[in-house]
Design a protein around this motif. Structure first.
Motif, PDB file in Angstrom:
ATOM      1  N   PHE A 124       0.828  -1.201   0.000  1.00 51.35           N
ATOM      2  CA  PHE A 124       0.000   0.000   0.000  1.00 51.35           C
ATOM      3  C   PHE A 124       0.866   1.256   0.000  1.00 51.35           C
ATOM      4  CE2 PHE A 124       1.108  -0.969   4.288  1.00 51.35           C
ATOM      5  CZ  PHE A 124       1.207   0.242   4.946  1.00 51.35           C
ATOM      6  N   ARG A 126       0.180   5.901   0.338  1.00 53.55           N
ATOM      7  CA  ARG A 126      -0.817   6.905   0.709  1.00 53.55           C
ATOM      8  C   ARG A 126      -1.692   7.191  -0.503  1.00 53.55           C
ATOM      9  NH1 ARG A 126       2.131  11.666   4.054  1.00 53.55           N
ATOM     10  NH2 ARG A 126       1.158  12.814   2.353  1.00 53.55           N
ATOM     11  N   SER A 127      -2.973   7.455  -0.239  1.00 49.09           N
ATOM     12  CA  SER A 127      -3.906   7.661  -1.352  1.00 49.09           C
ATOM     13  C   SER A 127      -3.640   8.948  -2.112  1.00 49.09           C
ATOM     14  CB  SER A 127      -5.342   7.660  -0.819  1.00 49.09           C
ATOM     15  OG  SER A 127      -5.514   8.671   0.167  1.00 49.09           O
ATOM     16  N   ASP A 128      -2.893   9.905  -1.510  1.00 46.22           N
ATOM     17  CA  ASP A 128      -2.610  11.155  -2.226  1.00 46.22           C
ATOM     18  C   ASP A 128      -1.367  11.055  -3.106  1.00 46.22           C
ATOM     19  OD1 ASP A 128      -0.671  11.028  -0.299  1.00 46.22           O
ATOM     20  OD2 ASP A 128      -1.143  12.968   0.648  1.00 46.22           O
ATOM     21  N   ASP A 130      -0.385  10.096  -6.304  1.00 45.33           N
ATOM     22  CA  ASP A 130      -0.881   9.721  -7.622  1.00 45.33           C
ATOM     23  C   ASP A 130       0.195   9.099  -8.500  1.00 45.33           C
ATOM     24  OD1 ASP A 130      -3.354  10.682  -6.931  1.00 45.33           O
ATOM     25  OD2 ASP A 130      -2.991  12.690  -7.752  1.00 45.33           O
ATOM     26  N   LEU A 133       0.608   3.904  -8.283  1.00 44.36           N
ATOM     27  CA  LEU A 133      -0.692   3.300  -8.573  1.00 44.36           C
ATOM     28  C   LEU A 133      -0.663   1.780  -8.577  1.00 44.36           C
ATOM     29  CD1 LEU A 133      -1.820   5.678 -11.454  1.00 44.36           C
ATOM     30  CD2 LEU A 133      -2.366   5.840  -9.015  1.00 44.36           C
ATOM     31  N   GLU A 215      -9.435   5.549   4.033  1.00 49.26           N
ATOM     32  CA  GLU A 215      -9.378   6.341   2.801  1.00 49.26           C
ATOM     33  C   GLU A 215      -8.023   7.018   2.609  1.00 49.26           C
ATOM     34  OE1 GLU A 215     -13.323   5.315   3.747  1.00 49.26           O
ATOM     35  OE2 GLU A 215     -11.863   6.428   4.978  1.00 49.26           O
ATOM     36  N   ARG A 218      -3.939   3.654  -0.350  1.00 47.75           N
ATOM     37  CA  ARG A 218      -4.275   2.996  -1.610  1.00 47.75           C
ATOM     38  C   ARG A 218      -3.651   1.602  -1.609  1.00 47.75           C
ATOM     39  NH1 ARG A 218      -2.292   6.401  -5.102  1.00 47.75           N
ATOM     40  NH2 ARG A 218      -4.292   7.337  -5.710  1.00 47.75           N
ATOM     41  N   GLU A 222      -4.467  -4.820  -5.953  1.00 51.50           N
ATOM     42  CA  GLU A 222      -5.308  -5.565  -5.015  1.00 51.50           C
ATOM     43  C   GLU A 222      -5.820  -6.859  -5.624  1.00 51.50           C
ATOM     44  OE1 GLU A 222      -9.079  -4.890  -1.953  1.00 51.50           O
ATOM     45  OE2 GLU A 222      -8.440  -3.287  -3.321  1.00 51.50           O
TER      46      GLU A 222
END
Length: 619
Positions: A124, A126-128, A130, A133, A215, A218, A222
């Motif tokens: 994983f 952090r979702s921020d 970009d 991916l 949330e 990321r 998966e």
């Protein structure tokens, strides 16, 4: 790599066993190594209740827990300094590859989807971020993992990185081992690492405890996104932690320990402390070995690869020597033959060891199937288990014969291999002149053979009809008899007799469940009442025979006749529980083990306790 002084330190720790306390004088110590996952204190807190549970289940043993790093655990197991090891799947696969240990149970882990015996890891970021991916985008980035030798905390992820073409040593900017899954999550959350990997369920647990917001992260590549309620993961599922026995652990101790583990429930304090949901029959760890071989941690393909390597080395040695004209000068022909025979003997030894492990696993599966929690009704397991019992014991017929309203007969209630509609209707005598009924009449396992010989006395119509020559029958306390029968003449080993006795005990426990012909609704069953009355009638006679055994043991001990003591101890071990005297069975086991060691002091101690038990039982 372990430092030179570490093996000596581990040996000292095993010797003093300070934190686990000294073994009681009449209890044999059992050494259990457990892999440190979160620090020694937390590891001991998690696993000491399991050691205590095993000690309570095996009252003649005291299980001493020894937390240690993975490298020390490997070293201690290889030196024979441990009887059992609790470790993650990667460390277990290494021990198995080296023929050091074999699995007897697999941990059930509690995850959002329930109790699972396989789990994965999640990669994983952090979702921020970009720019991150998928796993392939981690090239040149910093990465956090739990520990270099943790299978779920690093090695699973390392395999996914390798499959994406990223070598950790050169493809990542840095690799940081944080020491715990929670520390890895915080490293990624606070920006100390671009991405990380933790065991499945970690993010869900920290979310439930209010430590993170899902949330914010990321999941990379998966897997299993279509599995509702399952813990998120990026890798395949692999078998969970293993409870393994080392190669020199006595087989009887292995069987008893495995049975005690399988009886643990999700509500057991020991299970809760370990963060699990119980133990299951051992899984196949081939997927773990495949992963470690792909990473270059394990060589070859197990024992077969080593055998092949030995043979190839042997062939090349002959070729080189022959080519230089020195073959018979430097390596005489008799030595070549001895070397070949040694290799062949080792190959056969490994085959026998693997065969014994397969039989052990099959026995555990059968016993697990007879556990009261495994069957919805008392007849439920027979359709599947009866053929497996017959196959495992190389029997032509297997049957459970239950008491009827008549005290002198037994009815074939369930089984495998019998002709036509015999199951449910065929009857045998419950008396000492019947090969099967003798087990019921005497309350002890009975081996019979030679029924087909010309001089044999008439046995039972059911056995004659099926051309039965030999068999083994064991009493199901208060219920009847189970029997395995063969058309060919054969003997039965002590292990087979003990296993059939364990099956008989499980059948009794299964049938005694409330609402299933047991204590709640079955107390009025005339057959059950009659069986219990018969056991009560026989008990005084049984105790009197045991008092005569005491005198025989004393006389045998004076002559150092340990074989007679062993035989009597084995008899006590197998019959005591059938009459409701559990202590006599336990003391019989102690007598048997002490006589096998030819230890007169231990024999005298167990004998004194037996005399006390008989005095109390007769009063």
């Amino acid at each position: 790599m372990p430092r030179p002084w570490q093996p000596a330190l581990v040996a000292c720790a095993l010797a003093v066993s300070g934190a686990s306390g000294p073994a009681e004088p009449d209890r044999v110590p059992v050494r259990v190594g457990v892999q440190i996952e979160r620090g020694e204190t937390e590891t001991r807190s998690a696993w000491q209740p399991t050691a205590d549970h095993l000690g309570a289940a095996l009252p003649d043993r005291v299980f001493a827990l020894h937390p240690m790093p993975a490298s020390d655990l490997r070293s201690a197991a290889e030196r024979g300094a441990l009887d059992f090891a609790i470790c993650d799947p990667g460390i277990y696969a290494e021990l198995e590859q080296r023929q050091v240990a074999f699995r007897i149970a697999t941990l059930l882990r509690s995850l959002p989807e329930g109790a699972v015996d396989r789990s994965g890891a999640v990669l994983f970021s952090r979702s921020d971020r970009d720019d991150l991916l998928d796993v392939a985008s981690l090239r040149g980035r910093s990465f956090a993992a739990v520990d270099a030798e943790s299978f779920a905390g690093w090695r699973m992820a390392r395999r996914e990185l390798a499959r994406a073409g990223i070598a950790p040593e050169s493809g990542l900017a840095s690799i940081r081992f944080a020491g715990s899954p929670e520390a890895v999550v915080r490293d990624v959350q606070d920006g100390r690492a671009d991405a990380g990997s933790v065991p499945s369920g970690t993010l869900e647990r920290m979310t439930a405890q209010g430590e993170i917001v899902p949330e914010d992260f990321r999941i990379l590549d998966e897997s299993g996104a279509d599995e509702p309620g399952a813990a998120r993961r990026s890798t395949p599922r692999y078998p969970e932690w293993a409870f393994a026995a080392t190669r020199d652990t006595p087989s009887a101790l292995v069987r008893r320990t495995a049975a005690a583990l399988l009886q643990m429930t999700p509500a057991s304090p020991a299970v809760i402390a370990a963060g699990g949901a119980g133990w299951s029959i051992p899984l196949d760890y081939q997927p773990v070995r495949d992963c470690l071989r792909e990473l270059g941690i394990l060589p070859g393909d197990g024992a077969d690869a080593r055998d092949g390597a030995s043979s190839a080395l042997f062939a090349w040695l002959l070729f080189i020597l022959a080519a230089t004209g020195l073959a018979f000068a430097l390596l005489p022909y008799p030595l070549l033959l001895r070397t070949r025979r040694t290799l062949e003997a080792e190959r056969l030894r490994r085959q026998r060891a693997e065969s014994e492990r397969d039989r052990h696993r099959a026995r555990l599966e059968i016993l697990a199937g007879l556990h009261p929690q495994a069957a919805a009704a008392p007849d439920a397991p027979w359709d599947k288990l009866a053929p497996r019992l017959a196959s495992l014991l190389e029997a032509d017929c297997f049957g459970f014969f239950e008491h009827t309203a008549r005290a002198d007969s037994l009815r074939l209630r369930a089984g495998d291999g019998w002709l036509g509609a015999r199951v449910g209707s065929a009857m045998v005598r419950a008396t000492a002149d019947s090969p099967i009924g003798k087990a019921c009449a005497t309350g002890r396992p009975v081996v019979f053979s030679g029924l087909r010989s010309p001089s044999a006395a008439p046995s039972e119509a059911l056995l004659d009809e099926h051309e039965i020559d030999s068999g083994l029958a064991a009493p199901v306390p208060g219920r009847g008899v189970i029997a395995v029968c063969t058309k060919r003449r054969r003997s039965f080993t002590t292990d087979e007799m003990e296993f059939v006795g364990m099956v008989a005990c499980r059948v009794a426990a299964l049938l005694d469940r409330p609402g299933e012909g047991g204590t709640a609704e079955g107390d009025g069953d005339p057959a059950v009442l009659r069986a219990r009355e018969r056991v009560a009638e026989l008990a005084p006679r049984y105790l009197e025979k045991r008092r005569r055994d005491v005198e025989t043991i004393r006389a045998s001990l004076a002559k150092s006749d340990f074989e007679t003591v062993r035989r009597i101890g084995s008899d006590l071990k197998g019959t005591g529980r059938s009459y409701g005297f559990e202590t006599i069975s336990d003391l019989g086991r102690l007598l048997e083990e002490a006589s096998q060691r030819k230890d007169p002091d231990s024999v005298n101690e167990a004998l004194g306790r037996l005399v006390e038990c008989l005095d109390k039982s007769g009063s």
